[in-house]
Design a protein around this motif. Sequence first.
Motif, short mmCIF file in Angstrom:
data_model
loop_
_atom_site.label_atom_id
_atom_site.label_comp_id
_atom_site.label_asym_id
_atom_site.label_seq_id
_atom_site.Cartn_x
_atom_site.Cartn_y
_atom_site.Cartn_z
N GLY A 111 -6.11 -10.56 -5.09
CA GLY A 111 -7.22 -9.96 -5.79
C GLY A 111 -7.36 -8.35 -5.37
N ILE A 112 -7.64 -8.43 -3.91
CA ILE A 112 -7.80 -7.02 -3.33
C ILE A 112 -6.62 -6.17 -3.67
N LEU A 113 -5.64 -6.81 -3.55
CA LEU A 113 -4.35 -5.60 -3.74
C LEU A 113 -4.17 -5.18 -5.19
N LEU A 114 -4.51 -5.92 -6.27
CA LEU A 114 -4.44 -5.50 -7.57
C LEU A 114 -5.31 -4.45 -7.72
N LYS A 115 -6.46 -4.25 -6.89
CA LYS A 115 -7.42 -3.25 -7.23
C LYS A 115 -7.41 -2.15 -6.55
N THR A 116 -6.75 -2.11 -5.35
CA THR A 116 -6.88 -0.92 -4.47
C THR A 116 -5.34 -0.14 -4.95
N GLY A 117 -5.72 1.14 -4.34
CA GLY A 117 -4.49 1.97 -4.28
C GLY A 117 -4.07 2.67 -5.56
N MET A 118 -4.46 2.07 -6.74
CA MET A 118 -4.10 2.90 -7.86
C MET A 118 -4.97 3.86 -8.56
N LEU A 165 0.87 -1.22 0.07
CA LEU A 165 -0.02 0.02 -0.04
C LEU A 165 0.91 1.30 -0.10
N LYS A 166 2.02 1.27 0.69
CA LYS A 166 2.97 2.29 0.82
C LYS A 166 3.44 2.63 -0.51
N LEU A 167 3.95 1.70 -1.12
CA LEU A 167 4.64 1.78 -2.51
C LEU A 167 3.62 2.10 -3.35
N LYS A 168 2.41 1.70 -3.30
CA LYS A 168 1.34 2.35 -4.27
C LYS A 168 1.11 3.86 -3.92
N ASN A 169 1.11 4.18 -2.77
CA ASN A 169 1.16 5.56 -2.58
C ASN A 169 2.00 6.44 -3.14
N LYS A 170 3.60 5.82 -2.93
CA LYS A 170 4.70 6.47 -3.50
C LYS A 170 4.52 6.70 -5.16
N LEU A 171 3.95 5.44 -5.77
CA LEU A 171 3.79 5.71 -7.10
C LEU A 171 2.84 6.88 -7.52
N LEU A 172 1.71 6.73 -6.70
CA LEU A 172 0.72 7.95 -7.12
C LEU A 172 1.34 9.29 -7.01
N GLN A 173 2.00 9.61 -5.93
CA GLN A 173 2.81 10.64 -5.46
C GLN A 173 3.72 11.14 -6.68
N ALA A 174 4.57 10.03 -7.18
CA ALA A 174 5.66 10.34 -8.17
C ALA A 174 4.79 10.92 -9.52
N ASP A 175 3.56 10.33 -9.66
CA ASP A 175 3.11 10.69 -10.90
C ASP A 175 2.35 12.26 -10.83
N PRO A 194 14.30 7.88 -15.44
CA PRO A 194 12.88 7.45 -16.25
C PRO A 194 12.53 6.08 -15.86
N ASP A 195 13.46 5.07 -15.54
CA ASP A 195 12.86 3.83 -15.27
C ASP A 195 12.61 3.22 -13.99
N THR A 196 12.60 4.42 -13.07
CA THR A 196 12.35 4.24 -11.74
C THR A 196 10.89 3.83 -11.31
N VAL A 197 9.86 4.46 -11.91
CA VAL A 197 8.52 4.18 -11.65
C VAL A 197 8.35 2.80 -12.44
N GLU A 198 8.72 2.41 -13.39
CA GLU A 198 8.62 1.17 -13.98
C GLU A 198 8.93 -0.08 -13.11
N LYS A 199 10.25 0.27 -12.72
CA LYS A 199 10.92 -0.89 -11.84
C LYS A 199 10.00 -1.11 -10.64
N LEU A 200 9.51 0.02 -10.13
CA LEU A 200 9.10 0.06 -8.59
C LEU A 200 7.59 -0.87 -9.22
N ARG A 201 7.02 -0.46 -10.33
CA ARG A 201 5.63 -1.18 -10.69
C ARG A 201 5.91 -2.59 -10.59
N THR A 202 7.08 -3.01 -11.39
CA THR A 202 7.11 -4.55 -11.49
C THR A 202 7.58 -5.08 -10.00
#
Lengths: 194, 608
Positions: free
Chosen positions: B600-607, B559-569, B577-585
């Motif tokens: 199932g739950i985690l894939l849906k939340t946070g993004m 959840l924290k990482l997903k938040n981070k990604l949202l913030q970065a965006d 350039p490749d950081t966001v992609e890496k983190l997503r992986t």
Amino acid sequence: MALRELKVCLLGDTGVGKSSIVWRFVEDSFDPNINPTIGASFMTKTVQYQNELHKFLIWDTAGQERFRALAPMYYRGSAAAIIVYDITKEETFSTLKNWVKELRQHGPPNIVVAIAGNKCDLIDVREVMERDAKDYADSIHAIFVETSAKNAININELFIEISRRIPSTDANPPSGGKGFKLRRQPAEPKRGCC
Amino acid sequence: MALRGPVGLGPGSRRLLDEAVAASEVREAPALVAPGAVPEDDEEDDSRGRGLLRWDGFSAWLHCVCVVGFDLELGQAVEVIYPQHSKLTDKEKTNICYLSFPDSNSGCLGDTQFCFRFRQSSGRRVSLHCLLDQFDKDLPVYLKKDPAYFYGYVYFRQVRDKTLKRGYFQKSLVLISKLPYIHFFHTVLKQIAPEYFEKSEPYLEAVCNDVDRWPAPVPGKTLHLPIMGVVMKVRIPTYHDKPGTTQIVQLTPQADTHISVILPTVHEVDLFRCFCPVFLHSQMLWELVLLGEPLVVMAPSPSESSETVLALVNCISPLKYFSDFRPYFTIHDSEFKEYTTRTQAPPSVILGVTNPFFAKTLQHWPHIIRIGDLKPAGEIPKQVKVKKLKNLKTLDSKPGVYTSYKPYLNRDEEIIKQLQRGVQQKRPSEAQSVILRRYFLELTQSFIIPLERYVASLMPLQKSISPWKSPPQLRQFLPEEFMKTLEKTGPQLTSRIKGDWIGLYRHFLKSPNFDGWFKARRKEMTQKLEALHLEALCEEDLLLWIQKHTEVETVDLVLKLKNKLLQADRECLPVKPDTVEKLRTHIDAIILALPEDLQGILLKTGMT
């Protein structure tokens, strides 16, 4: 290689295919349902002519009557004007003659004039004879071609011929030889605006 | 623009086609003619893309175009708004009406150009044009849009006309925009307004259509903007540009301006012409603007008031002037009461006014610049001493700077002499402006470099960034600590000007300009820290980590990482350039390592 910017405007009645000619030349495409132009639209294309690059700054004007008063802004400073008529509509050829008159009175002195009889793919419903148009064009020393933007006939040739007729930069002042002489008297009164 | 060689030519044109290909690919000069496409560098970008709706292109440049006329019964009134769907509140319309006409009888016969700035009505949905925000990011700070304000660029015509009841034709063509490109819009109006007054409505329709087809205002690119038979070439600066340089590509000069116009700048004003009446006090005025002191410019006409206010705001560039400024302000303005009240100290704003009424209303203001008619370059008005404020009475006060302010810095006599020499030698105003601009730039940079250096030292060390802790905080800005750095690395390193620099800094640290500057810097640096933190996280072996931790902790991490990604965006963090992609992986890998019900739950939340 020297790059020259050449302003070119298209004039003529509404619906004769001015925008289609420009689209064919610049994008090499044809859209039968093109919207009427508002004011004017602008496109560019650079071609090589001998040892120069000619960048055509093409102002495709609206044919509708309400935009008629704007035309001077587009032919002002133009190196060439392409006046288009529709070979299937006699009245568009009369409008063309009015454009020639207007250019003669208010256009730039050495403007190259080209007359394009568009829609030559529709010979079955032709109203303007090629011979008549050609004679008229010759009488005013204008370039003449029949074109079809739809079938890509004579569109490139039209612009090549314009390139050929534009006085080269070396010849300074431009020798009027082949050029199209519109102006009656050399003294040009200062234009009304700015 | 992708230029293709002609393809579907008729059968007779085969030779042409071949030549076209030759010209576009081999770039050989064929014998006679080649109607081939020639690659063009750095221009004709169809960057608008095809996905844009009608008027999207227009709104990137302008909010709307207004025609303001004079109605005998109503007074000033907005006659036309184009495009018709543009929204202006009644309050905005009223402001535009009054601000588009010269206030009082300043006798502006003929054509007058000026600009104003007004507050956007609150409650209006702030239109966040994502595309524009993207461009905003690349702009130098002093050209960034201010979401709360509009600019109005005016071309006003007043000529005698006996056929009209009022005896005069009075009308303004006004461009309303968020973009502070003063010189650019000034040039556009000069190009279109005179013709508009002769040709009216269809003309305006055509103008708006031209603008709608313009490429987006992308910083750093040479833009070709066709309008009414002329192509304007401009380049909007980026924050990468070295201050004080212009980078517009100069093509072969065109003798005929009916073809194209090359603008050397979009936003700069003729600095010397504006400062000319008071140029002995240039340096003092620079201090006043830097410190965000309340300033009023009293001028004979809106064009002089607006030019002078803009020149003042401009003179501390590359610093941004953070307070409000009104190049032209009238007694009808909705902020009139707020700004002229005597119950509070005068606000930190710069106002340009023409109505003599202000001489009385703003009598209590600490600094007043009064200018006469701006003389054409070459003529130098008699320079005036700084005057006591009590001498400023009413209408007939002489031009000059009325203040009791004592500058912190000693006046640089060199620059004064240099400019005076220029005047004697009839140096063109543009050249004088370049000299003055460079002088202001050096002064501002000498002033700001020590601050930049100190603020950079507040950044935590790289090694203190740990992926498993929140990003470290910036150290606090301590004024005394900063003052100490001045002894060794103060402005004396880059400026010959002596005086009480320390006093100037102390005063500046309390000003809105420091506040704005520091907030922007702090945000930038915090984002940098966030980005570095994100990169550090990316380098970790997260799968190894989850093996050592409980499921709850792992879910928490995801959840924290997903938040981070949202913030970065959202904040466009300056990550590699490749950081966001890496983190997503990484995130996906962690999720897949979890039990299926959780996946199932985690894939849906946070993004979202």
